[in-house]
Design an enzyme around this catalytic site. Sequence first.
Site, PDB file in Angstrom:
ATOM      1  CG  HIS A  16     -14.867  61.139 -29.267  1.00 46.84           C
ATOM      2  ND1 HIS A  16     -14.971  59.866 -29.764  1.00 46.84           N
ATOM      3  CD2 HIS A  16     -13.541  61.355 -29.058  1.00 46.84           C
ATOM      4  CE1 HIS A  16     -13.772  59.336 -29.859  1.00 46.84           C
ATOM      5  NE2 HIS A  16     -12.870  60.213 -29.448  1.00 46.84           N
ATOM      6  CD  GLU A  54     -11.512  60.704 -26.492  1.00 50.56           C
ATOM      7  OE1 GLU A  54     -11.864  59.517 -26.341  1.00 50.56           O
ATOM      8  OE2 GLU A  54     -10.822  61.104 -27.451  1.00 50.56           O
ATOM      9  CG  HIS A  86      -9.302  62.276 -30.622  1.00 52.34           C
ATOM     10  ND1 HIS A  86     -10.338  61.379 -30.669  1.00 52.34           N
ATOM     11  CD2 HIS A  86      -9.349  62.973 -31.789  1.00 52.34           C
ATOM     12  CE1 HIS A  86     -10.985  61.517 -31.812  1.00 52.34           C
ATOM     13  NE2 HIS A  86     -10.400  62.474 -32.514  1.00 52.34           N
ATOM     14  CD  GLU A 128      -5.537  60.134 -29.054  1.00 55.42           C
ATOM     15  OE1 GLU A 128      -6.089  60.446 -27.983  1.00 55.42           O
ATOM     16  OE2 GLU A 128      -6.058  59.376 -29.890  1.00 55.42           O
TER      17      GLU A 128
HETATM   18 ZN   LIG Z   1     -10.868  59.952 -29.176  1.00 51.33          ZN
END
Ligand SMILES: [Zn+2]
Length: 190
Positions: A11, A27, A88, A153
């Site tokens: 991100h 995050e 992520h 994730e």
């Molecule tokens: Zn993400």
Amino acid sequence: MAIKIFVDQGHNPSGFNAGAEGNGLREQDITYTVGAYLADILAADDRFEVRTSRTTPEEVLGYNNTSSLRTRVEMANEWPADYFISIHVNANNNPNINGSEVYVYRTESASYYLAQNILSEIVRRVGTKDNGVRVNSSLYVLRNTDMPAVLVELAYITNTEDAQKLRDDQYQFAYGIYVGLLNYLGLPQL
Ligand SMILES: [Zn+2]
């Protein structure tokens, strides 16, 4: 020939393509640091060459959400990287949902076996719940990369226990990805 690993920290720091938030954490901060740790670990190992999508915590990629994702993919494709690892952190409206999962474009692929190895090392080291490798053919970075690609994730920022791990065990998450990669490639730990 060193194996070229592209590490995408998922991100931007703020604005478009910023990440999820929960339990006082963001995050994009976690993925930046875990990616930087992973890059440091890989850079110390002669068998690998590494590049990251963001070189500073403030760096913004692209001018909107799509171009932010496209920039990451182009950096990897133009290098060209041998493997693409996007990092992520997950979020859910239900705070009881927890665990780690890794997304791939399709099953029975190099990406799928890499994902299995990465996931099992994260779960073993950090103690998150194993949610398995999941197929998602709509994720931009998995669909558009030319090389085996996984989207990790790490855990759920919206779950209290996972958030604690995301705050305190960032190096172990990174080391888990590294050892998972070694195991997939059949390379010994140094
Ligand atoms: Zn993400």
